[in-house]
Design an enzyme around this catalytic site. Structure first.
Site, mmCIF file in Angstrom:
data_model
loop_
_atom_site.group_PDB
_atom_site.id
_atom_site.type_symbol
_atom_site.label_atom_id
_atom_site.label_comp_id
_atom_site.label_asym_id
_atom_site.label_seq_id
_atom_site.Cartn_x
_atom_site.Cartn_y
_atom_site.Cartn_z
ATOM 1 N N THR A 122 -21.454 41.836 -8.420
ATOM 2 C CA THR A 122 -22.087 42.054 -7.125
ATOM 3 C C THR A 122 -22.252 43.531 -7.188
ATOM 4 O OG1 THR A 122 -21.018 40.280 -5.887
ATOM 5 C CG2 THR A 122 -21.419 42.300 -4.675
ATOM 6 N N ARG A 138 -23.651 28.478 0.686
ATOM 7 C CA ARG A 138 -22.353 29.173 0.616
ATOM 8 C C ARG A 138 -22.558 30.688 0.794
ATOM 9 N NH1 ARG A 138 -20.413 33.449 -2.939
ATOM 10 N NH2 ARG A 138 -18.163 33.309 -3.009
ATOM 11 N N GLY A 163 -20.609 34.352 0.458
ATOM 12 C CA GLY A 163 -19.417 35.019 -0.063
ATOM 13 C C GLY A 163 -18.963 36.095 0.911
ATOM 14 N N ASP A 164 -18.220 37.053 0.377
ATOM 15 C CA ASP A 164 -17.728 38.159 1.210
ATOM 16 C C ASP A 164 -18.799 39.222 1.459
ATOM 17 O OD1 ASP A 164 -17.625 38.658 -1.587
ATOM 18 O OD2 ASP A 164 -16.317 40.371 -1.257
ATOM 19 N N THR A 190 -15.917 43.153 -5.033
ATOM 20 C CA THR A 190 -16.613 42.175 -5.875
ATOM 21 C C THR A 190 -15.570 41.175 -6.356
ATOM 22 O OG1 THR A 190 -16.264 43.391 -7.933
ATOM 23 C CG2 THR A 190 -18.261 43.899 -6.725
ATOM 24 N N GLY A 191 -16.060 40.038 -6.818
ATOM 25 C CA GLY A 191 -15.133 39.019 -7.299
ATOM 26 C C GLY A 191 -15.130 37.835 -6.348
ATOM 27 N N GLY A 200 -15.261 36.008 -3.510
ATOM 28 C CA GLY A 200 -15.498 36.392 -2.123
ATOM 29 C C GLY A 200 -14.661 35.630 -1.123
HETATM 30 N N1 ASP Z 1 -18.157 38.609 -4.312
HETATM 31 C C1 ASP Z 1 -19.284 37.808 -4.693
HETATM 32 C C2 ASP Z 1 -19.260 36.543 -3.907
HETATM 33 O O1 ASP Z 1 -18.203 35.990 -3.680
HETATM 34 C C3 ASP Z 1 -19.373 37.436 -6.123
HETATM 35 C C4 ASP Z 1 -18.879 38.405 -7.149
HETATM 36 O O2 ASP Z 1 -18.746 39.577 -6.880
HETATM 37 O O3 ASP Z 1 -18.601 37.945 -8.263
HETATM 38 O O4 ASP Z 1 -20.317 36.076 -3.573
#
Ligand code: ASP
Length: 304
Positions: free
Chosen positions: A164, A192, A194-195, A215-216, A218
């Protein structure tokens, strides 16, 4: 003046710094930086070229926040617009709302004059088809919508690209702003969020204390209100590193069978910055006005 970004923001960090050098605001800088990443078809986690949802549709989430006024704008599950960060900014500036999603977000983007564009690149489409094929599905998945929740587990694929883009800027007046943009989890269930579009989860900025962006996974940042937590811990007087450590402790408390990669960048009001990740070897980029090139710095490793 300072710009800090996730490593994939490297392509846009010079553009963001140029804005600051020209006297532009932190908000203008994060928007400019994020836009470069959104237009990069090589980045399969943001904007054009982003990996699609289970139905093969690219659905984008983005948010922007002004640390001077605490104004914020966000869009979620937006299709067909290359620069969701700019739509998020217009939500903040033009509407009495913070977050628009789906058809309403697309409608608003059209009203504001954003052009429609097909964001699914050939490469991203092939990756989607291949993933479905490996999992025993096929391109006619749309005919099986009743059972689609079974397929949503594909989004937990540990091999999927995980990013992200996060940008935090501090302008010549000391104002902070944060911008986040993503195509979200590859192969996610349609709709869906995310965060990234959730203010306080994936993004928060307050001039008086600092800013954070994630990131990651969410879902974890939403449940722990991570970006806001970092700022709140700074408000309580913690150092930047301690504030991030406390936020990671909160994440570690979550019972989550899908817990996975999780990273953040944070800046305090004095302009100190830090990147954190639970993946050893992860980096982030930072640039001040005096620098010709950004530095790519290691993220501190903390476990969730
Ligand atoms: N944080 C992002 C989400 O959950 C995805 C990501 O950063 O890998 O949509």
């Amino acid at each position: 003046m300072l710009v800090v970004a996730s490593a994939n923001g490297k392509v846009g960090i010079q553009a963001a710094m140029e804005v600051l050098r020209a006297g532009g605001s932190a908000l203008d800088a994060v928007e400019a930086g994020v836009r470069v990443v959104e237009s990069n078809p090589e980045d399969h986690t943001v904007g054009l070229g982003g990996l699609p949802n289970l139905l093969g549709e690219v659905e984008l989430d983005a948010s922007i926040m002004d640390g001077a006024t605490l104004a914020a704008g966000a869009v979620g599950a937006l299709q067909g617009v290359e620069h969701p960060i700019s739509v998020a900014r217009r939500v903040m500036e033009e509407l009495p709302h913070v977050l628009l999603v789906g058809a309403g977000a697309a409608r608003f983007a059209a009203e504001m004059g954003f052009e429609r564009r097909d964001l699914l690149t050939e490469e991203a489409r092939r990756a989607w088809e291949e993933r479905l094929r490996q999992a025993g599905g096929d391109q006619s998945l749309q005919r099986y919508t009743a059972a689609m929740r079974r397929w949503a587990k594909l989004a937990a694929d540990p091999e999927r690209p995980n990013e992200t883009v996060n940008f935090i800027a501090r302008d010549g007046r000391g104002n902070l702003a944060v911008g986040v943009s993503t195509s979200g989890w590859a192969w996610k269930y349609p709709g869906r969020l995310g965060d990234s579009p959730v203010i306080g989860a994936g993004n928060y900025a307050d001039n008086r204390y600092g800013a954070g962006a994630c990131t990651g996974r969410g879902e974890m940042a939403i449940r722990a209100a991570t970006a806001r937590s970092i700022v709140l811990y700074l408000k309580q007087g913690m150092s930047l590193e301690d504030a991030c450590r406390e936020a990671y402790r909160d994440l570690a408390d979550l019972v989550d069978p899908y817990a996975g990669p999780f990273s953040l960048i944070a800046v305090d009001r004095a302009g100190r910055h830090l990147g954190v990740s639970n993946r050893p070897g992860a980096t982030y980029v930072a640039m001040t006005a005096e620098m010709d090139e950004p530095v790519e710095a290691p993220r501190l490793v903390m476990n969730v």
